[in-house]
Design an enzyme around this catalytic site. Structure first.
Site, PDB file in Angstrom:
ATOM      1  CG  MET A  15      -1.954  -1.160   1.177  1.00  0.00           C
ATOM      2  SD  MET A  15      -2.793  -1.403  -0.419  1.00  0.00           S
ATOM      3  CE  MET A  15      -3.914  -0.002  -0.391  1.00  0.00           C
ATOM      4  CG  ASN A  72      -0.020  -3.112  -8.175  1.00  0.00           C
ATOM      5  OD1 ASN A  72      -0.044  -3.612  -7.049  1.00  0.00           O
ATOM      6  ND2 ASN A  72      -0.834  -2.129  -8.535  1.00  0.00           N
ATOM      7  CG  HIS A 130      -5.571  -1.159  -9.397  1.00  0.00           C
ATOM      8  ND1 HIS A 130      -5.317  -0.399  -8.267  1.00  0.00           N
ATOM      9  CD2 HIS A 130      -6.594  -0.545 -10.034  1.00  0.00           C
ATOM     10  CE1 HIS A 130      -6.156   0.619  -8.236  1.00  0.00           C
ATOM     11  NE2 HIS A 130      -6.946   0.561  -9.290  1.00  0.00           N
ATOM     12  CD  GLU A 181      10.041   7.157 -12.020  1.00  0.00           C
ATOM     13  OE1 GLU A 181       9.682   8.256 -11.557  1.00  0.00           O
ATOM     14  OE2 GLU A 181      11.217   6.824 -12.189  1.00  0.00           O
TER      15      GLU A 181
HETATM   16  C1  GRF Z   1      -6.171  -6.530  -3.379  1.00  0.00           C
HETATM   17  O1  GRF Z   1      -7.499  -6.135  -3.493  1.00  0.00           O
HETATM   18  C2  GRF Z   1      -5.354  -5.914  -4.474  1.00  0.00           C
HETATM   19  O2  GRF Z   1      -6.056  -5.736  -5.648  1.00  0.00           O
HETATM   20  C3  GRF Z   1      -4.967  -4.592  -3.876  1.00  0.00           C
HETATM   21  O3  GRF Z   1      -4.755  -4.855  -2.524  1.00  0.00           O
HETATM   22  C4  GRF Z   1      -5.538  -5.967  -2.125  1.00  0.00           C
HETATM   23  C5  GRF Z   1      -4.640  -6.958  -1.445  1.00  0.00           C
HETATM   24  O4  GRF Z   1      -5.335  -7.985  -0.815  1.00  0.00           O
HETATM   25  N1  GRF Z   1      -3.814  -4.042  -4.566  1.00  0.00           N
HETATM   26  P1  GRF Z   1      -4.566  -9.169  -0.087  1.00  0.00           P
HETATM   27  O5  GRF Z   1      -3.684  -8.537   0.997  1.00  0.00           O
HETATM   28  O6  GRF Z   1      -3.762  -9.906  -1.103  1.00  0.00           O
HETATM   29  O7  GRF Z   1      -5.627 -10.017   0.527  1.00  0.00           O
END
Ligand code: GRF
Length: 204
Positions: A88, A105, A107, A140
């Site tokens: 995050m 990543n 998303h 980036e």
């Molecule tokens: C997921 O919804 C992903 O898309 C986002 O963060 C969340 C991570 O969930 N980037 P987890 O920690 O893998 O359960």
């Protein structure tokens, strides 16, 4: 290929990678890094015997110093691909340059719609009928890198972001391992004419 996973939260995507990718097809999850000391993701990694390290922001002078330390650790581990699975924090530009083209990543939106935080809430508030998940290379920008895989579901009356996220989970849990396998296998390459367009080679 040795891969690292970076996660801040519950780590359900990490768990799927540990269960379905780790130790198969020449792919090893070599380490899990987190910015959050209490992240459940760290427990999941430890339970699978995967080395973990926490890099709390408060331990470093600034984000650049923290991300340099993470990058050093990933290099020590001999990592060829970095998977952000619910990581995050924004990554420093120097980190992204160091692993250019080697960071993916997941998303919870159909990019380029709804970048950044609270993507599902943004989509619910917009009133869209098609929701989805994107796995993409990281550049980036925030959620702006080249798309590797996407999938979607139709939800005509979505009013609750948590319910939508729950519906998207299975898509994430299928798409992220698939993308990691494809990248590790060298089956994802940039279109020569349009470099941000990724072409996927599927074995018959
Ligand atoms: C997921 O919804 C992903 O898309 C986002 O963060 C969340 C991570 O969930 N980037 P987890 O920690 O893998 O359960």
């Amino acid at each position: 290929m040795r891969i690292a996973v970076m996660a801040s939260g519950t780590g359900s995507n990490l768990q799927v990678l540990l269960d379905t990718v780790h130790g198969r097809d020449g792919i090893t999850v070599a380490g899990v890094a987190s910015d959050k000391p209490g992240a459940l993701a760290l427990e999941r990694a430890a339970a699978a015997g995967v080395p973990t390290r926490v890099f709390p922001r408060a331990d470093f002078a600034d984000r650049r110093a923290r991300d340099a330390a993470i990058a050093d650790w990933l290099d020590e581990l001999g990592v060829g691909l970095v998977v952000l699975a619910g990581y995050m924090a924004i990554l420093d530009g120097a980190f992204i340059a160091r692993f250019a083209g080697r960071i993916v990543n997941v998303h919870p939106s159909l990019l380029p719609a709804f970048t950044g935080l609270h993507a599902v809430q943004q989509a619910v508030d917009y009133g869209v009928k098609v929701f989805g998940v994107t796995v993409h290379f990281v550049d980036e920008g925030v959620d702006t890198g080249p798309v590797i895989l996407q999938d979607s579901i139709v939800l005509e009356n979505a009013v609750d972001a948590d319910a939508v996220l729950a519906a998207l989970r299975p898509l994430e849990h299928r798409l992220l391992p698939e993308a990691v396998r494809l990248v590790a296998a060298g089956a994802v390459r940039a279109d020569a004419g349009v470099p941000r367009r990724m072409l996927i080679r599927r074995d018959p």
